[in-house]
Design a protein around this motif. Structure first.
Motif, mmCIF file in Angstrom:
data_model
loop_
_atom_site.group_PDB
_atom_site.id
_atom_site.type_symbol
_atom_site.label_atom_id
_atom_site.label_comp_id
_atom_site.label_asym_id
_atom_site.label_seq_id
_atom_site.Cartn_x
_atom_site.Cartn_y
_atom_site.Cartn_z
ATOM 1 N N ALA A 111 0.833 -1.207 0.000
ATOM 2 C CA ALA A 111 0.000 0.000 0.000
ATOM 3 C C ALA A 111 0.865 1.254 0.000
ATOM 4 C CB ALA A 111 -0.929 -0.003 1.216
ATOM 5 N N SER A 112 1.978 1.233 0.742
ATOM 6 C CA SER A 112 2.889 2.381 0.773
ATOM 7 C C SER A 112 3.541 2.591 -0.581
ATOM 8 C CB SER A 112 3.975 2.164 1.834
ATOM 9 O OG SER A 112 3.422 2.116 3.125
ATOM 10 N N SER A 113 3.970 1.498 -1.204
ATOM 11 C CA SER A 113 4.604 1.605 -2.521
ATOM 12 C C SER A 113 3.645 2.204 -3.541
ATOM 13 C CB SER A 113 5.065 0.221 -2.996
ATOM 14 O OG SER A 113 6.033 -0.308 -2.130
ATOM 15 N N TRP A 114 2.409 1.737 -3.516
ATOM 16 C CA TRP A 114 1.413 2.266 -4.441
ATOM 17 C C TRP A 114 1.142 3.745 -4.164
ATOM 18 C CZ3 TRP A 114 -0.627 1.625 -8.939
ATOM 19 C CH2 TRP A 114 -1.814 2.273 -9.271
ATOM 20 N N ILE A 133 -3.953 -4.919 -9.027
ATOM 21 C CA ILE A 133 -2.975 -5.457 -9.972
ATOM 22 C C ILE A 133 -1.559 -5.232 -9.452
ATOM 23 C CG2 ILE A 133 -2.007 -5.207 -12.291
ATOM 24 C CD1 ILE A 133 -4.830 -4.505 -13.254
ATOM 25 N N PHE A 134 -1.303 -4.021 -8.946
ATOM 26 C CA PHE A 134 0.016 -3.717 -8.395
ATOM 27 C C PHE A 134 0.344 -4.639 -7.227
ATOM 28 C CE2 PHE A 134 2.642 -1.549 -5.216
ATOM 29 C CZ PHE A 134 3.765 -1.227 -5.977
ATOM 30 N N ALA A 341 -5.260 -3.750 -0.590
ATOM 31 C CA ALA A 341 -6.118 -3.056 -1.556
ATOM 32 C C ALA A 341 -7.000 -1.996 -0.913
ATOM 33 C CB ALA A 341 -6.983 -4.072 -2.306
ATOM 34 N N ILE A 342 -7.125 -1.983 0.422
ATOM 35 C CA ILE A 342 -7.974 -0.972 1.071
ATOM 36 C C ILE A 342 -7.270 0.375 1.152
ATOM 37 C CG2 ILE A 342 -9.085 -2.779 2.433
ATOM 38 C CD1 ILE A 342 -7.691 -1.682 4.901
ATOM 39 N N GLY A 343 -5.960 0.398 0.877
ATOM 40 C CA GLY A 343 -5.242 1.671 0.840
ATOM 41 C C GLY A 343 -4.479 1.963 2.111
#
Length: 460
Positions: A111-114, A133-134, A341-343
């Motif tokens: 989540a941090s990378s995204w 996907i990421f 995926a929840i961020g």
């Protein structure tokens, strides 16, 4: 010949020791240890060095002492905990490993990378498909690093660490030589800078990481042929090397955060990943955002690999190998994909307080094995058991207080009573309470033992 050389190897050569220390640094240096210190520095401003002392204790010294505790206790995180709490130990360790692995720390990495990519590129979408996907790609790479169980740390040390080191040195070096602002603003929070740093150090999760990384280090040392009688000294050497690097990194990032002064706008506007992205752009220009995304992805990946490996080792051990290492790795990767995926913001806000609530009990566990000479002494074990239960209760109270403010539960009576406890406003009430419990349980065990002896003599 190779087998024979492994049997007589007493310690790692300097090069291999450095590479394992570098791998350990990389495993600890995840997205949190990269972005949190800069945020601590920004919010602490001119009080940054006082805050660093607090961070030094919980985010750096305690992880180092965790490796010492594993050596002194001559066991894994699971066996050490069960020794103090035979009945509740397995439940406690399972809760903490679930928090460390699939429910919080590992999904926080992807989540941090995204989030870094979004901040650097300005990419915005309401769809969850891109982050899913990421995350899938992120954890497929994680699985590749873990496929060869015995060479996990070699892969991290030789492949990921050099790239990570170059990028981090560039950012810290540029930030120290050419600071964003020469004016350091005063701290932006209420209360002492020390307590801010002390409790902030919980968030990295490095205390728990160190307790479970021990088994990963142990397996890699065995694979390199280090003898069992010299295993403990080598674990400590690797720990000193890795945590030493982490200390320099934390201090450097905190100082850079402090030098942002008023140049970053209001305190709440830029935090964590957003703050680091902005700093990278200011220090290194247009290429700074790209370098930061690469560094954040690598930092996140190394920690995800380390924690997933440690969690898999734990579940294999606690299930008596009914759950295989590779099966556990797959389960952690899949569940982390879903939670990630929840961020990042949701993960930090709603799951973070749970990890913080477990930290007091983990600190008590570490201090017991580090400072109590006779770990088999029944008196000391009784005091440690009572103190760990007390610290667990204090952690629950801290979590309720945090969620009361976060979710608006309006538990006014509870909040009023909670704040009446000593040091509660600094979230350190457990320190006083646990010290009292440790003393009383030690004394009452003594009194009870004397009473039993007296009764036996009378009956005779």
């Amino acid at each position: 010949m190779e087998k024979q050389s492994k049997e007589i190897k007493d310690s790692l050569p300097a090069k291999e020791l450095f590479l394992m220390g570098a791998a350990l640094f990389s495993m600890h240096f995840g997205s949190s240890s990269m972005t949190w210190p800069m945020n601590w520095g920004k919010e602490s401003g001119s009080s940054v060095f006082i805050a660093f002392i607090g961070v030094l204790i919980t985010a750096l010294l305690m992880p180092m002492l965790a490796y010492v505790a594993l050596v002194r206790g001559e066991g894994t995180y699971n066996t050490l905990t069960k020794k103090i709490m035979p009945k509740f130990g397995s439940i406690f360790t399972t809760i903490t490993i679930l928090m460390l692995g699939p429910l919080y720390v590992v999904p926080r990495m992807s989540a941090s990378s995204w989030d870094g990519i979004v901040q650097a590129t300005g990419f915005e979408t309401s769809s969850k498909l891109p982050i899913i996907i990421f995350s899938i790609i992120f954890y497929l790479v994680t699985y590749w690093f873990l496929a060869g169980r015995s060479d996990t740390m070699d892969k991290i040390g030789k492949i990921l660490f050099p790239v990570l080191l170059i990028i981090v040195v560039c950012i810290i070096g540029k930030g120290l030589l050419d600071p964003i602002s020469k004016t350091w603003a005063p701290k932006s929070y209420e209360g002492s800078a020390f307590s801010y740093g002390f409790t902030g150090g919980y968030a990295t999760g490095d205390i728990l990481c160190a307790l479970v990384f021990g088994i990963v280090i142990l397996n890699n040392l065995r694979a390199k042929g280090v003898t069992e009688k010299n295993m403990n000294s080598n674990i400590i050497k690797v720990g000193i090397c890795g945590i030493g690097m982490l200390t320099l990194s934390h201090l450097g990032h905190m100082v850079i955060g402090a030098t942002t002064g008023g140049a970053m706008g209001p305190t709440g506007d830029l935090t964590y990943v957003k703050l680091y992205t902005k700093v990278a752009f200011l220090l290194l220009g247009g290429s700074g955002g790209v370098l930061y995304c690469v560094a954040l992805a690598i930092a996140s990946l190394t920690t995800a690999v380390g924690i997933t490996a440690a969690a898999a080792e734990f579940f294999e051990d606690v299930s008596n190998k009914k759950i295989s290492y590779k099966t556990a790795v797959i389960v952690v990767c899949v569940s982390s994909t879903l939670v990630g995926a929840i961020g990042l913001d949701n993960i930090l806000a709603y799951v973070g307080p749970l990890l913080d609530s477990l930290s007091p009990a983990l600190i008590i566990l570490i201090l017991f094995y580090v400072f109590v000479p006779k770990v088999n002494d029944k008196r000391c074990l009784f005091a440690a058991r009572c103190t760990m239960y007390a610290s667990f209760v204090y952690g629950i109270l801290d979590a309720i207080y945090a969620y009361n403010s976060l979710c608006g539960w309006n538990l006014n009576t509870f909040e009023s009573l909670y704040l009446k406890m000593p040091l509660a406003n600094m979230k350190l009430s457990w320190v006083v309470g646990c010290a009292i419990v440790a003393l009383l349980s030690y004394v009452f065990y003594q009194l009870d033992k004397k009473q039993v002896i007296k009764n036996v003599k009378v009956s005779e």
